[in-house]
Every structure is written in C-alpha cells, then in structure tokens.
Design an enzyme around this catalytic site. Structure first.
Site, PDB file in Angstrom:
ATOM      1  N   GLY A  78      40.653 -63.858  11.922  1.00 28.95           N
ATOM      2  CA  GLY A  78      40.530 -62.389  11.831  1.00 28.95           C
ATOM      3  C   GLY A  78      40.384 -62.062  10.348  1.00 28.95           C
ATOM      4  O   GLY A  78      40.926 -60.844   9.969  1.00 28.95           O
TER       5      GLY A  78
ATOM      6  N   HIS B 204      47.126 -62.653   2.188  1.00 28.15           N
ATOM      7  CA  HIS B 204      48.353 -61.649   2.568  1.00 28.15           C
ATOM      8  C   HIS B 204      49.052 -61.804   3.651  1.00 28.15           C
ATOM      9  O   HIS B 204      48.430 -62.576   4.919  1.00 28.15           O
ATOM     10  CB  HIS B 204      47.414 -60.295   2.697  1.00 28.15           C
ATOM     11  CG  HIS B 204      46.282 -60.163   3.411  1.00 28.15           C
ATOM     12  ND1 HIS B 204      44.933 -60.590   3.255  1.00 28.15           N
ATOM     13  CD2 HIS B 204      45.981 -59.718   4.859  1.00 28.15           C
ATOM     14  CE1 HIS B 204      44.383 -60.617   4.368  1.00 28.15           C
ATOM     15  NE2 HIS B 204      44.710 -59.853   5.101  1.00 28.15           N
TER      16      HIS B 204
ATOM     17  N   ASP C  18      49.669 -50.872   4.913  1.00 26.18           N
ATOM     18  CA  ASP C  18      48.190 -50.898   5.390  1.00 26.18           C
ATOM     19  C   ASP C  18      47.713 -49.697   5.664  1.00 26.18           C
ATOM     20  O   ASP C  18      48.143 -48.623   6.016  1.00 26.18           O
ATOM     21  CB  ASP C  18      48.383 -51.785   6.670  1.00 26.18           C
ATOM     22  CG  ASP C  18      46.908 -52.459   6.781  1.00 26.18           C
ATOM     23  OD1 ASP C  18      46.907 -53.647   6.707  1.00 26.18           O
ATOM     24  OD2 ASP C  18      46.095 -51.582   7.151  1.00 26.18           O
TER      25      ASP C  18
HETATM   26  P1  AMP Z   1      43.026 -58.731   7.378  1.00 23.07           P
HETATM   27  O1  AMP Z   1      41.880 -58.258   8.459  1.00 23.07           O
HETATM   28  O2  AMP Z   1      43.907 -59.780   7.945  1.00 23.07           O
HETATM   29  O3  AMP Z   1      42.421 -59.478   6.321  1.00 23.07           O
HETATM   30  O4  AMP Z   1      43.810 -57.701   6.724  1.00 23.07           O
HETATM   31  C1  AMP Z   1      43.228 -56.694   5.785  1.00 23.07           C
HETATM   32  C2  AMP Z   1      44.167 -55.427   6.012  1.00 23.07           C
HETATM   33  O5  AMP Z   1      43.854 -54.909   4.772  1.00 23.07           O
HETATM   34  C3  AMP Z   1      43.731 -54.685   7.172  1.00 23.07           C
HETATM   35  O6  AMP Z   1      44.824 -54.526   8.053  1.00 23.07           O
HETATM   36  C4  AMP Z   1      43.092 -53.289   6.509  1.00 23.07           C
HETATM   37  O7  AMP Z   1      43.494 -52.317   7.274  1.00 23.07           O
HETATM   38  C5  AMP Z   1      43.809 -53.402   5.164  1.00 23.07           C
HETATM   39  N1  AMP Z   1      43.084 -52.572   4.066  1.00 23.07           N
HETATM   40  C6  AMP Z   1      41.968 -52.753   3.811  1.00 23.07           C
HETATM   41  N2  AMP Z   1      41.693 -51.939   2.616  1.00 23.07           N
HETATM   42  C7  AMP Z   1      42.967 -51.406   2.151  1.00 23.07           C
HETATM   43  C8  AMP Z   1      43.646 -50.598   1.460  1.00 23.07           C
HETATM   44  N3  AMP Z   1      42.501 -50.047   0.346  1.00 23.07           N
HETATM   45  N4  AMP Z   1      45.061 -50.208   1.205  1.00 23.07           N
HETATM   46  C9  AMP Z   1      45.507 -50.608   2.111  1.00 23.07           C
HETATM   47  N5  AMP Z   1      45.156 -51.742   3.096  1.00 23.07           N
HETATM   48  C10 AMP Z   1      44.008 -52.078   3.255  1.00 23.07           C
END
Ligand code: AMP
Length: 113
Positions: A92, A99, A31
């Site tokens: 959230g 994922h 992440d």
């Molecule tokens: P959610 O809030 O459960 O939808 O989780 C989405 C996650 O994606 C968050 O924890 C972000 O920090 C992560 N995220 C967003 N963009 C990227 C990226 N380019 N590479 C890795 N993680 C990411």
C-alpha cells in the site's frame, strides 16, 4: 535526492507541512490525511525508495527512535500506538520515499485492511 520526490521536497522545505520533530537523519511531520487523532510521518532526509532498498541501520534506527520520541511528545506513549512502513504495491505504499507512519490516540484493530 530526486527533484520531483514529494518527501524530498518536504525535507528541503519546498512544500509546507506541520513539522513535529527532526534529527540529523529524519524529519517528522503530520500526515495531510490523518487516519487517527495522531498521524505523523517520519521520513529519512536522504532519499531511500522503501524499506526494501534500505541498507543503513543507523538511519533506520534514527527513524524508529524519532517516532518513539514523537509518541512521547504527543502523549500517546502510555495508551500505545502503531508504527507502519507500507512497502511496495501490495504493502500500500503510495509515496516512493521510505516513511514510517506513527498512528495513535485511538484503539487500533487487527488485522489491517
Ligand atoms: P503511503 O500510502 O504509506 O505511501 O503513505 C503516504 C502518506 O503520505 C499518506 O498517508 C498521505 O496522506 C501522506 N501525504 C501525501 N502528501 C502529503 C503532504 N503533502 N503532506 C503530508 N502528508 C502527505
């Protein structure tokens, strides 16, 4: 496989990530904004919007088993860890591609915020 989906683009290799593991169904990467010493996302290769739209049990199983494999690789299996699938607005979820978060390396509190 929407062109503009962030995680589809990551699966296609169009956006660089720290890759941790992968199998036929899923890809695991770190992440970008870690909330624990180990914070890995496991995503299906195929575009699925969220758990609410998921219908393929073997795909979901592959995601869960890859998360468990990563936990072993990362050395957090013994201490324990948490997996989370934020789903929809109240859950959230900020990225509309299913994922699983794998979080570990520190004690987790309950209830979550
Ligand atoms: P959610 O809030 O459960 O939808 O989780 C989405 C996650 O994606 C968050 O924890 C972000 O920090 C992560 N995220 C967003 N963009 C990227 C990226 N380019 N590479 C890795 N993680 C990411």
């Amino acid at each position: 496989m929407p062109d503009d989906c962030l995680f589809c683009r990551i699966v296609r290799g169009e956006i660089p990530v720290l890759l941790v593991a992968q199998n036929d169904h899923a890809v695991a990467f770190r992440d970008i904004n870690p909330q624990a010493p180990v914070h890995v996302l496991v995503v299906p290769r195929r575009h699925v919007k969220s758990l609410a739209e998921a219908a393929d049990a073997s795909e979901l199983g592959a995601i869960a088993l890859l998360a468990a494999q990563v936990a072993r690789q990362e050395g957090i299996e013994q201490g324990g860890y948490r997996v989370v699938m934020n789903t929809g607005a109240d859950g959230g979820q900020s990225v509309a591609h299913l994922h699983m978060h794998l979080l570990g390396g520190r004690p987790m509190s309950w209830p979550p915020g």
